[in-house]
Design a protein around this motif. Structure first.
Motif, mmCIF file in Angstrom:
data_model
loop_
_atom_site.group_PDB
_atom_site.id
_atom_site.type_symbol
_atom_site.label_atom_id
_atom_site.label_comp_id
_atom_site.label_asym_id
_atom_site.label_seq_id
_atom_site.Cartn_x
_atom_site.Cartn_y
_atom_site.Cartn_z
ATOM 1 N N TRP A 26 0.847 -1.198 0.000
ATOM 2 C CA TRP A 26 0.000 0.000 0.000
ATOM 3 C C TRP A 26 0.885 1.251 0.000
ATOM 4 O O TRP A 26 0.655 2.197 -0.757
ATOM 5 C CB TRP A 26 -0.901 -0.049 1.246
ATOM 6 C CG TRP A 26 -1.724 1.172 1.501
ATOM 7 C CD1 TRP A 26 -2.992 1.416 1.056
ATOM 8 C CD2 TRP A 26 -1.355 2.318 2.284
ATOM 9 N NE1 TRP A 26 -3.423 2.649 1.497
ATOM 10 C CE2 TRP A 26 -2.429 3.215 2.248
ATOM 11 C CE3 TRP A 26 -0.204 2.674 3.003
ATOM 12 C CZ2 TRP A 26 -2.403 4.449 2.910
ATOM 13 C CZ3 TRP A 26 -0.180 3.904 3.650
ATOM 14 C CH2 TRP A 26 -1.278 4.768 3.596
ATOM 15 N N GLU B 111 0.896 4.191 -2.650
ATOM 16 C CA GLU B 111 0.571 5.558 -2.236
ATOM 17 C C GLU B 111 1.738 6.511 -2.506
ATOM 18 O O GLU B 111 1.533 7.693 -2.762
ATOM 19 C CB GLU B 111 0.195 5.605 -0.750
ATOM 20 C CG GLU B 111 -1.086 4.860 -0.376
ATOM 21 C CD GLU B 111 -2.356 5.540 -0.882
ATOM 22 O OE1 GLU B 111 -2.280 6.688 -1.356
ATOM 23 O OE2 GLU B 111 -3.421 4.913 -0.822
ATOM 24 N N GLU C 195 -10.528 5.068 1.862
ATOM 25 C CA GLU C 195 -10.070 4.751 0.506
ATOM 26 C C GLU C 195 -11.207 4.946 -0.501
ATOM 27 O O GLU C 195 -10.983 5.379 -1.628
ATOM 28 C CB GLU C 195 -9.540 3.318 0.426
ATOM 29 C CG GLU C 195 -8.309 3.044 1.281
ATOM 30 C CD GLU C 195 -7.017 3.610 0.698
ATOM 31 O OE1 GLU C 195 -7.036 4.161 -0.409
ATOM 32 O OE2 GLU C 195 -5.978 3.491 1.376
ATOM 33 N N GLU D 82 -6.843 3.498 -5.416
ATOM 34 C CA GLU D 82 -7.643 3.718 -4.201
ATOM 35 C C GLU D 82 -8.787 2.709 -4.124
ATOM 36 O O GLU D 82 -9.111 2.191 -3.052
ATOM 37 C CB GLU D 82 -8.215 5.145 -4.146
ATOM 38 C CG GLU D 82 -7.220 6.288 -4.378
ATOM 39 C CD GLU D 82 -6.113 6.419 -3.342
ATOM 40 O OE1 GLU D 82 -5.862 5.465 -2.584
ATOM 41 O OE2 GLU D 82 -5.465 7.491 -3.312
ATOM 42 N N HIS E 286 -7.416 -0.529 -2.891
ATOM 43 C CA HIS E 286 -7.153 -0.478 -1.438
ATOM 44 C C HIS E 286 -8.457 -0.656 -0.666
ATOM 45 O O HIS E 286 -8.521 -1.385 0.322
ATOM 46 C CB HIS E 286 -6.513 0.863 -1.043
ATOM 47 C CG HIS E 286 -5.215 1.125 -1.741
ATOM 48 N ND1 HIS E 286 -4.649 2.380 -1.832
ATOM 49 C CD2 HIS E 286 -4.364 0.289 -2.395
ATOM 50 C CE1 HIS E 286 -3.515 2.298 -2.505
ATOM 51 N NE2 HIS E 286 -3.330 1.043 -2.859
HETATM 52 FE FE FE2 Z 1 -5.199 4.542 -1.090
#
Ligand code: FE2
Ligand code: FE2
Lengths: 265, 89
Positions: A86, A90, A142, A175, A178
């Motif tokens: 992640w 990101e 998210e 996103e 996630h």
């Molecule tokens: Fe994210």
């Protein structure tokens, strides 16, 4: 509380599913996947600069997010490795926003550096306490960032800004992925302890805000930029209702849990 | 109208007893957020209201609720008023 082998195994499989898709279908890089040559500075205005800078700022607290996210999940391979992956994904978000701001001329390098410095003056601290709450927060947050970037994609499309369209498309897709992982883990939590997890959903939503919203300089003014965030109605419609529906949590469940909590107090 | 207003006030109070003072002073034109209720508290209040008014509010209408009168309107459109509902608790 000790996590069962069974749960660890389930988390491992959830992570492997997420990671396989990420590796095979979702990888992108800022050099080859964004048509920088098509960048047309005339398509941007100060509103775009404010929005992008704000999103960049939220993504800039990454070192703080990582520190908390990795530490809180270190005993569960699936979740800790998710946190690592992640973080990598990101990390590209702030990077591409910075590149866009400077390459488009919306901000000079010096202006950007000053902004970055002002953002990082404060350190982000999580409002959630347990891993379960953190995961629940992730499921909502998210999805919110997905919708915000999706909105920016629509704006860019309207402006025929193909570069920004591509940026927003790639980030929004990350996103959404996630969100999908967090949702799966919250589902495990609900299966284990439905009432406890529901109580956490209520408490996380009760204090919900975007990370950085209380520490980034002028965040509220920035949010007043048209289309920078979601309205309260959009938040209900696109974030709260669909997420609760996914979890099978009704308003009635929330009322029941909260009444029981009030009686205990 | 008064029965619906009382029902709404009772539901809001049940969801957010800490906001009782502002709920006591509210008018139909008061915004829910000014009472001190966030979105999740509003949902909780809506659940009490649905139970008391034997109603089921559509999500898209609930998402649009801004003022107290919006909740009153929801009860009028979708509910069956039983003024005793909250007194029994
Ligand atoms: Fe994210
Ligand atoms: Fe991001």
């Amino acid at each position: 509380m000790a996590v069962s082998y069974q749960r660890k195994e389930a988390m491992y499989r959830a992570y492997m599913e997420f990671f396989e898709l990420a590796e095979k279908k979702r990888r992108w890089n800022i050099w080859d996947d964004i048509p920088w040559d098509d960048l047309d500075p005339r398509l941007n205005n100060e509103g775009d600069a404010m929005r992008l800078e704000t999103y960049c700022g939220v993504e800039l607290y990454l070192p703080d997010y990582i520190a908390e996210g990795v530490n809180i999940s270190r005993e569960i391979f699936g979740q800790a490795w998710f946190a690592a992956n992640w973080a990598y994904e990101e990390s590209k978000h702030a990077l591409v926003f910075r590149e866009y701001l400077v390459r488009s001329g919306l901000r000079t390098t010096e202006e950007y550096m000053k902004f970055e410095e002002s953002v990082l003056e404060q350190r982000w601290q999580s409002r959630t306490i347990t891993l379960r709450q953190t995961t629940i927060y992730g499921a909502f947050q998210e999805l919110l960032t997905y919708h915000i970037y999706r909105k920016q994609y629509d704006r860019a499309k309207l402006a025929e800004n193909t570069v920004l369209m591509r940026v927003m498309e790639l980030i929004a897709r990350d996103e959404a992925a996630h969100c999908g992982f967090y949702r799966k883990i919250v589902q495990y939590e609900l299966d284990d302890d439905r009432d406890g997890a529901t109580e956490d959903i209520v408490s996380v939503l009760g204090s919900f805000s975007m990370p950085g919203s209380d520490i980034m300089p002028n965040y509220q003014d920035r949010l007043a930029t048209p289309d920078a965030g979601l309205t309260r109605e959009q938040f209900m419609r696109h974030i709260i209702f669909p997420t609760l529906k996914t979890f099978g949590v009704t308003r009635g469940d929330i009322a029941r849990i909260q009444s029981a909590k009030a009686e205990r107090a | 109208m008064q029965a619906e207003t009382n029902l709404v006030a009772a539901a809001l109070r049940q969801a957010a007893p800490e906001c009782s003072d502002s709920i006591d002073r509210m008018t139909p034109a008061t915004e829910i957020s000014d009472l001190g209720l966030n979105s999740i508290k509003l949902l909780e209040a809506a659940a009490y209201l649905e139970e008391a008014a034997k109603a089921s509010f559509p999500d898209d209408r609930l998402a649009k609720v801004v003022k107290v009168q919006d909740l009153i309107q929801l009860v009028r459109e979708h509910g069956t008023i039983d003024p005793q509902a909250f007194n029994e608790k």
